[in-house]
Design an enzyme around this catalytic site. Structure first.
Site, short mmCIF file in Angstrom:
data_model
loop_
_atom_site.label_atom_id
_atom_site.label_comp_id
_atom_site.label_asym_id
_atom_site.label_seq_id
_atom_site.Cartn_x
_atom_site.Cartn_y
_atom_site.Cartn_z
CG ASP A 52 -1.82 1.26 1.64
OD1 ASP A 52 -2.48 1.47 0.29
OD2 ASP A 52 -1.73 2.03 2.18
CB SER A 53 0.15 4.58 -0.66
OG SER A 53 -0.81 4.66 0.52
CB CYS A 57 -2.80 1.16 -3.04
SG CYS A 57 -2.65 2.63 -2.72
CD GLU A 75 -2.05 7.86 7.02
OE1 GLU A 75 -0.58 8.66 7.48
OE2 GLU A 75 -2.30 7.08 6.21
CB CYS A 79 -10.26 5.06 0.34
SG CYS A 79 -8.62 5.55 1.00
N1 DGL Z 1 -4.04 3.61 -0.20
C1 DGL Z 1 -4.53 4.77 -0.72
C2 DGL Z 1 -6.21 4.17 -1.15
O1 DGL Z 1 -6.87 3.27 -1.11
C3 DGL Z 1 -5.00 6.19 0.25
C4 DGL Z 1 -4.10 6.64 0.87
C5 DGL Z 1 -3.53 7.34 -0.13
O2 DGL Z 1 -3.70 8.28 -0.46
O3 DGL Z 1 -2.15 6.95 -0.51
O4 DGL Z 1 -6.20 4.82 -2.02
#
Ligand code: DGL
Length: 276
Positions: free
Chosen positions: A16-17, A79, A156, A188
């Site tokens: 994930d990010s 993500c 967060e 998300c």
């Molecule tokens: N993980 C991202 C998503 O599910 C959300 C957080 C981000 O913007 O990196 O789209």
């Protein structure tokens, strides 16, 4: 050994990010308790959700390459933003199976008849990926996508104050209060943290679908149908966590996203060592 006895003790890789993908990992760990899982959170470069597709593709390739070097048997792009803009490229470039969360979310919405509201980051929404995937399985379903960028920093920061959330939800979802959709799809990683608040906002009148839970069902299905082989059960499952920024913030916030505390993570830097 016949086909159904074949096993694979390599871990499942998930990235994930940042920390949000722990909501997907938590669902995966519950549904597949025998599987080892390696998690990578690109915490040094989060958020991805407001970046350009070009940048997200570059980051996603680096994330997946790291997991490949961990010898995983499947790469899960937890993500939604990556799944929206980079999944086809990851599938093309990596020889190991790759899956995202959007196809899974779309499958979870497949029984709906009337109107579905999808929420996600700006890049997820502007990509049109959810609408495309949902229309493949439910062509007559009306789909409306809304970007809710403020919800990521609130999750967060651990802000769950109803007073603040009600105001924020009103900005993005107030348009639905008079005529609510049949369901709200949380597109998300961070949004499952606010499931109760979404429910309260709509007074329980809207079904909430989490792409995180849907992704875990999707991976379980890949194992059940033999596309990915299961762990043999002979090796005790392990969970390993890697991040690209220092580990302190990740470890201190992990419990909110994972549902359990995480005591150890390792900081890594991502460099592509392989030519594609
Ligand atoms: N993980 C991202 C998503 O599910 C959300 C957080 C981000 O913007 O990196 O789209």
């Amino acid at each position: 050994m016949n086909k159904s006895d074949a096993t694979d003790d390599r871990p499942i890789g998930i990235f994930d990010s940042g920390i949000g993908g722990l909501t997907v990992m938590s669902e995966l760990a519950k549904q597949l308790p025998d599987e080892s899982i390696v998690y990578l959170g690109d915490t040094a470069r989060v958020p991805y959700g407001d970046k350009s597709p070009e940048t997200i593709i570059r980051y996603a390739v680096e994330d997946a390459d790291f997991l490949k070097k961990c010898n995983v048997k499947l790469i899960v792009a937890a993500c939604n933003t990556v799944s929206a803009v980079a999944l086809d490229i990851l599938k093309e470039r990596f020889s190991i199976p790759v899956c995202g969360v959007i196809e899974a979310g779309a499958a979870a919405a497949s029984g709906l008849q009337k109107k579905l509201a999808v929420i996600g980051t700006k890049t997820t929404v502007s990509s049109g990926a959810y609408t495309r995937e949902i229309q493949k399985v439910s062509p007559s379903l009306e789909v409306e996508c809304t970007a809710c960028p403020l919800l990521v920093p609130l999750a967060e920061e651990g802000i769950v104050s109803w007073k603040i959330l009600q105001g924020v939800l009103d900005i993005y979802l107030g348009k639905y209060l008079e005529n609510p959709p049949e369901a709200l799809l949380l597109g998300c990683t961070h949004y499952p943290l606010f499931t109760k608040e979404f429910d309260k906002f709509f007074s329980g009148r809207v079904k909430i679908i989490s792409s995180a839970a849907a992704a875990a069902d999707f991976v379980e299905n890949l194992i059940e149908n033999g596309s990915v082989l299961p762990n043999s059960g002979r090796v005790p499952p392990e969970h390993s966590f890697y991040v690209t920024d220092t580990t302190e913030k990740f470890l201190s916030s992990a419990c909110r996203f994972f549902g359990d505390s995480i005591t150890q993570a390792e900081q890594v830097s991502l460099t592509i060592t392989e030519q594609f």
